[in-house]
Design a protein around this motif. Structure first.
Motif, PDB file in Angstrom:
ATOM      1  N   LYS A   1      42.342  34.245  39.907  1.00  0.00           N
ATOM      2  CA  LYS A   1      42.364  34.519  41.345  1.00  0.00           C
ATOM      3  C   LYS A   1      41.223  33.850  42.111  1.00  0.00           C
ATOM      4  CE  LYS A   1      39.953  38.992  40.785  1.00  0.00           C
ATOM      5  NZ  LYS A   1      40.063  40.450  40.998  1.00  0.00           N
TER       6      LYS A   1
ATOM      7  N   ARG B   1      32.474  36.028  44.100  1.00  0.00           N
ATOM      8  CA  ARG B   1      32.158  37.080  45.085  1.00  0.00           C
ATOM      9  C   ARG B   1      31.362  36.579  46.282  1.00  0.00           C
ATOM     10  NH1 ARG B   1      28.483  35.833  40.876  1.00  0.00           N
ATOM     11  NH2 ARG B   1      26.678  37.193  40.830  1.00  0.00           N
TER      12      ARG B   1
ATOM     13  N   ARG C   1      29.479  41.380  39.933  1.00  0.00           N
ATOM     14  CA  ARG C   1      30.889  41.482  40.310  1.00  0.00           C
ATOM     15  C   ARG C   1      31.419  42.881  40.014  1.00  0.00           C
ATOM     16  NH1 ARG C   1      32.873  36.789  36.539  1.00  0.00           N
ATOM     17  NH2 ARG C   1      30.930  37.447  35.496  1.00  0.00           N
ATOM     18  N   LYS C   2      32.356  43.320  40.815  1.00  0.00           N
ATOM     19  CA  LYS C   2      32.975  44.621  40.595  1.00  0.00           C
ATOM     20  C   LYS C   2      33.709  44.623  39.242  1.00  0.00           C
ATOM     21  CE  LYS C   2      31.721  46.237  44.604  1.00  0.00           C
ATOM     22  NZ  LYS C   2      30.671  47.276  44.711  1.00  0.00           N
ATOM     23  N   GLY C   3      33.555  45.715  38.530  1.00  0.00           N
ATOM     24  CA  GLY C   3      34.238  45.835  37.253  1.00  0.00           C
ATOM     25  C   GLY C   3      33.441  45.382  36.056  1.00  0.00           C
TER      26      GLY C   3
ATOM     27  N   GLU D   1      34.637  44.295  49.435  1.00  0.00           N
ATOM     28  CA  GLU D   1      35.161  44.794  48.157  1.00  0.00           C
ATOM     29  C   GLU D   1      36.650  44.500  48.023  1.00  0.00           C
ATOM     30  OE1 GLU D   1      35.122  48.979  45.602  1.00  0.00           O
ATOM     31  OE2 GLU D   1      33.750  48.680  47.294  1.00  0.00           O
ATOM     32  N   GLU D   2      37.383  44.620  49.125  1.00  0.00           N
ATOM     33  CA  GLU D   2      38.821  44.347  49.094  1.00  0.00           C
ATOM     34  C   GLU D   2      39.091  42.868  48.814  1.00  0.00           C
ATOM     35  OE1 GLU D   2      42.802  44.637  51.966  1.00  0.00           O
ATOM     36  OE2 GLU D   2      40.843  45.349  52.691  1.00  0.00           O
TER      37      GLU D   2
ATOM     38  N   GLU E   1      37.108  40.714  47.364  1.00  0.00           N
ATOM     39  CA  GLU E   1      36.710  40.405  45.994  1.00  0.00           C
ATOM     40  C   GLU E   1      37.781  40.859  45.008  1.00  0.00           C
ATOM     41  OE1 GLU E   1      33.149  41.411  42.786  1.00  0.00           O
ATOM     42  OE2 GLU E   1      32.820  41.806  44.925  1.00  0.00           O
ATOM     43  N   PHE E   2      38.364  42.005  45.262  1.00  0.00           N
ATOM     44  CA  PHE E   2      39.425  42.521  44.388  1.00  0.00           C
ATOM     45  C   PHE E   2      40.648  41.603  44.431  1.00  0.00           C
ATOM     46  CE2 PHE E   2      43.325  45.003  43.801  1.00  0.00           C
ATOM     47  CZ  PHE E   2      43.109  45.529  42.535  1.00  0.00           C
ATOM     48  N   ASN E   3      41.023  41.158  45.630  1.00  0.00           N
ATOM     49  CA  ASN E   3      42.176  40.278  45.778  1.00  0.00           C
ATOM     50  C   ASN E   3      41.899  38.872  45.257  1.00  0.00           C
ATOM     51  OD1 ASN E   3      43.771  42.265  46.976  1.00  0.00           O
ATOM     52  ND2 ASN E   3      42.998  41.776  49.032  1.00  0.00           N
TER      53      ASN E   3
END
Length: 406
Positions: free
Chosen positions: A49, A121, A192-194, A386-387, A389-391
């Motif tokens: 992504k 990110r 990074r998230k996760g 955050e959204e 980065e998730f996408n």
């Protein structure tokens, strides 16, 4: 019709100038091609992504770097500008113009290095603004100090120690500075998230090993232009530089193979670590010294990257700080060690000066990056929401994914 000595001399001079111009142009093209290597190395490492963003960042960064270096950076480093007529600029077969192109490809490596660390990110335009100032101001300050004698640092080294700081092809000037700038940017962005799950570090697997390998191969090939053609003239070309680059690359491969336990990511970054480290002393070392330098760099990269990813909150996606920052610093010091005639080198270098010069490069990089990234982070923010980065950066920034499947 007789030919005068002055005519012969003029013909030889013209041939020499045109040959040097072509030589340096080929070097500039080889180093420019390395930016494709940076791009594919990042594409293969990041998640699917974020692949489009990796490609776009490298090319966009190059465009911004060219403007920053043309109008500001080259003038800061060398006191030269291009505000003259084309006839004046093209004198001597346009050698000075090609020299700019060659040195631009070095300067543009700074944001290409940073890009790998901040991947997945970072916001797009704030990073491009940071690129403008790091290439236009931060990097040229140290480049000019070492390669043009600015601010009297080299003169001071020579007066105090008898030798200047030696960095033939930029272990510290390019890679060290780029790697330490990247460290600051990575710290500002955070993890990074996760990455942390149930209190434990989780590593994201590379998305495409063939692309990662392609990037590494392109960089390895281009590096012989980076190092050998740093002579900048045909008369200065040295087979020793080519041989030392080869041996350092091999040392990095073998060390990463052993330390990385067959991990393909480590094996393909190992030669890059060795090549980063040998840049500074490639014109001085004995090939065995280059082999040792590259081997230490390959092992350093594996162990430091593993430690960062598993034990710290420094989320350096491609490991650019250990690869360029630490291995670049090691290369600056290694030039002072293995460049000594007692170890088979050509001599003319001081370990103390190499340590001090390396520390100076790190200082300029850290201070400059703190100012640039600190101000941008304060004024506009560096990180995606955050959204977004998730996408993924591909959809969030470029509105398209790398693979559009029906």
């Amino acid at each position: 019709m007789s030919v005068t000595a002055s005519q012969v001399h003029g013909a030889v001079q013209t041939l020499t100038q045109s040959s040097d111009t072509l030589f340096l142009l080929l070097g500039a093209i080889m180093v420019f091609l390395m930016h494709a290597g940076f791009a594919f190395l990042e594409v293969g490492t990041v998640r699917h992504k974020n692949q489009v963003n990796a490609l776009v960042k490298i090319l966009a960064d190059f465009g911004i770097s060219a403007l920053a270096y043309f109008f500001i950076g080259y003038w800061v480093a060398y006191g030269a500008n291009f505000f003259a007529d084309a006839q004046t600029l093209s004198q001597g077969n346009g050698y000075e113009l090609v020299k700019f192109f060659f040195l631009l490809t070095f300067a543009a490596a700074i944001p290409a290095i940073v890009s790998g660390g901040i991947a997945e990110r970072a916001r797009f335009y704030p990073v491009l603004i940071a690129t403008f100032f790091t290439v236009g101001l931060v990097y040229p300050v140290f480049e000019g100090m070492i390669w043009n004698g600015n601010f009297g640092l080299q003169a001071w080294f020579e007066n105090q120690f008898g030798f200047g700081f030696h960095d033939f092809a930029g272990s510290v000037v390019v890679h060290g500075v780029g790697g330490w700038i990247a460290l600051v940017a990575v710290i500002f962005l955070g993890m990074r998230k996760g990455r942390i799950r149930a209190g434990k570090h989780t590593n994201f697997a590379p998305s495409n090993i063939p692309f990662l390998a392609l990037g590494a191969w392109i960089l390895c090939v281009g590096w012989f232009g980076f190092n050998v053609m740093s002579a900048q003239t045909l008369n200065g070309i040295s087979g020793l530089v080519a041989m030392n680059s080869l041996m350092a690359m091999v040392g990095g491969i073998v060390a990463a193979l052993l330390a990385g336990k067959n991990d393909p990511g480590f094996i393909h970054n190992g030669p890059l670590a060795g090549l980063v480290a040998v840049c500074a002393g490639s014109d001085l070392m004995h090939p065995i010294g280059a082999l040792v330098t590259g081997s230490i760099a390959g092992a350093l990269f594996v162990y430091l990257f593993t430690y960062l990813q598993n034990k710290t909150k420094i989320d350096d996606v491609l490991g650019v700080w250990p690869l360029h920052g630490v291995c670049g610093a090691w290369g600056g010091i290694a030039a002072g060690i293995f460049g000594q005639s007692t170890l088979g080198g050509l001599g003319g270098v001081s370990v103390a000066v190499q340590v001090l010069g390396t520390l100076a490069g790190i200082t300029v990089a850290l201070v400059g990056a703190l100012i640039v990234y600190g101000l941008i982070d304060k004024l506009s923010g560096l990180r995606l929401s955050e959204e977004d980065e998730f996408n993924g950066a591909d959809l969030a920034i470029h509105k398209i994914s790398a693979t559009n499947e029906d």
